[in-house]
Write a protein that holds these residues in place. Structure first.
Motif, PDB file in Angstrom:
ATOM      1  N   GLY A  17       0.473  -1.328  -0.098  1.00  0.00           N
ATOM      2  CA  GLY A  17      -0.139  -0.146  -0.078  1.00  0.00           C
ATOM      3  C   GLY A  17       0.790   1.550   0.248  1.00  0.00           C
ATOM      4  N   THR A  18       2.249   1.296   0.565  1.00  0.00           N
ATOM      5  CA  THR A  18       2.541   2.142   0.898  1.00  0.00           C
ATOM      6  C   THR A  18       3.643   2.207  -0.418  1.00  0.00           C
ATOM      7  N   SER A  19       3.894   1.252  -1.222  1.00  0.00           N
ATOM      8  CA  SER A  19       4.755   1.943  -2.650  1.00  0.00           C
ATOM      9  C   SER A  19       3.565   2.148  -3.277  1.00  0.00           C
ATOM     10  N   LEU A  20       2.628   1.945  -3.600  1.00  0.00           N
ATOM     11  CA  LEU A  20       1.366   2.234  -4.273  1.00  0.00           C
ATOM     12  C   LEU A  20       1.416   3.345  -3.736  1.00  0.00           C
ATOM     13  N   ALA A  23       4.271   5.792  -5.985  1.00  0.00           N
ATOM     14  CA  ALA A  23       4.030   5.953  -7.398  1.00  0.00           C
ATOM     15  C   ALA A  23       3.189   6.594  -7.305  1.00  0.00           C
ATOM     16  N   MET A  24       1.691   6.415  -7.169  1.00  0.00           N
ATOM     17  CA  MET A  24       0.499   7.551  -7.739  1.00  0.00           C
ATOM     18  C   MET A  24       0.834   8.795  -6.928  1.00  0.00           C
ATOM     19  N   ASN A  25       0.994   9.096  -6.105  1.00  0.00           N
ATOM     20  CA  ASN A  25       1.020  10.702  -5.140  1.00  0.00           C
ATOM     21  C   ASN A  25       2.088  11.169  -5.173  1.00  0.00           C
ATOM     22  N   GLY A  26       3.114  10.726  -5.483  1.00  0.00           N
ATOM     23  CA  GLY A  26       4.943  10.892  -4.631  1.00  0.00           C
ATOM     24  C   GLY A  26       6.069  11.270  -5.847  1.00  0.00           C
ATOM     25  N   GLU A  27       6.450  11.641  -5.978  1.00  0.00           N
ATOM     26  CA  GLU A  27       7.969  11.731  -7.027  1.00  0.00           C
ATOM     27  C   GLU A  27       8.875  11.909  -6.063  1.00  0.00           C
ATOM     28  N   LYS A  28       9.818  10.715  -6.605  1.00  0.00           N
ATOM     29  CA  LYS A  28      10.768  10.959  -6.003  1.00  0.00           C
ATOM     30  C   LYS A  28      12.531  11.414  -6.009  1.00  0.00           C
ATOM     31  N   PHE A  39      10.476  11.271  -0.817  1.00  0.00           N
ATOM     32  CA  PHE A  39       9.385  11.549  -1.874  1.00  0.00           C
ATOM     33  C   PHE A  39       9.087  12.593  -1.655  1.00  0.00           C
ATOM     34  N   ARG A  40       8.759  13.172  -2.240  1.00  0.00           N
ATOM     35  CA  ARG A  40       7.969  14.426  -2.053  1.00  0.00           C
ATOM     36  C   ARG A  40       6.115  14.087  -2.681  1.00  0.00           C
ATOM     37  N   SER A  41       5.931  15.108  -1.907  1.00  0.00           N
ATOM     38  CA  SER A  41       4.019  15.041  -3.024  1.00  0.00           C
ATOM     39  C   SER A  41       3.360  15.572  -4.478  1.00  0.00           C
ATOM     40  N   ASN A  42       2.854  15.305  -5.387  1.00  0.00           N
ATOM     41  CA  ASN A  42       2.270  15.651  -6.387  1.00  0.00           C
ATOM     42  C   ASN A  42       2.011  17.397  -5.955  1.00  0.00           C
ATOM     43  N   LYS A  43       0.624  16.891  -4.660  1.00  0.00           N
ATOM     44  CA  LYS A  43      -0.285  18.045  -4.471  1.00  0.00           C
ATOM     45  C   LYS A  43       0.420  18.909  -3.451  1.00  0.00           C
ATOM     46  N   TRP A  53       7.754  12.339   2.374  1.00  0.00           N
ATOM     47  CA  TRP A  53       7.950  11.006   3.274  1.00  0.00           C
ATOM     48  C   TRP A  53       9.350  10.430   3.522  1.00  0.00           C
ATOM     49  N   VAL A  54       9.292   9.372   3.590  1.00  0.00           N
ATOM     50  CA  VAL A  54      10.859   8.303   3.385  1.00  0.00           C
ATOM     51  C   VAL A  54      10.552   7.275   3.332  1.00  0.00           C
ATOM     52  N   ILE A  55      11.379   5.984   2.840  1.00  0.00           N
ATOM     53  CA  ILE A  55      10.746   4.768   2.625  1.00  0.00           C
ATOM     54  C   ILE A  55      11.732   3.578   2.730  1.00  0.00           C
TER      55      ILE A  55
END
Length: 132
Positions: A17-20, A23-28, A39-43, A53-55
């Motif tokens: 779920g975190t990976s999805l 991928a959908m809402n963030g930019e590496k 990552f940072r959010s697209n919006k 956030w960090v993975i």
């Protein structure tokens, strides 16, 4: 077992779920020396900020985030640390993981894990009595 561990565990890297979501809402935006991915959010949020956030690459331990990335995660730095940092100083040491709760944790002299023996008293202690 790798697929099932990604579904059911959160303490050793990201779940599916975190990976999805990432991928959908963030930019590496980058990785650090330990392989953690940031990552940072697209919006932007309602108040105009971006979520960051960090993975983790491996165990989810917040002490594994280097200081420069910690500042970026909390909004202290706007620019990415990779672009903004000066070269490391010669006296700076590499990361060592938090050893609390492990066999490598610090045990002071007299701790039960070290046998529970302390040095004998030196005679500079005088016990309290109510008459004195």
């Amino acid at each position: 077992m790798g697929f099932f561990s990604k579904i059911f565990t959160w303490w050793d890297g990201a779940t599916i779920g975190t990976s999805l979501f990432s991928a959908m809402n963030g930019e590496k935006v980058g990785t650090d020396a330990q392989g953690n991915t940031y990552f940072r959010s697209n919006k932007k949020t309602v108040d105009g900020r971006e979520r960051r956030w960090v993975i983790y690459n491996g165990a989810n331990d917040a002490s594994r985030v280097p200081a420069e990335w910690h500042g970026w995660l909390h909004g202290s730095l706007d620019a990415l640390p990779e672009n903004e940092l000066p070269p490391p100083k010669i006296w700076e040491v590499d990361y060592t993981p938090n050893a609390t709760g492990t066999v490598a944790a610090y045990r002071p002299q007299g701790a039960l894990e070290r046998g529970g023996r302390r040095a004998a008293a030196t005679g500079d202690y005088e016990s309290w009595t109510p008459d004195a």
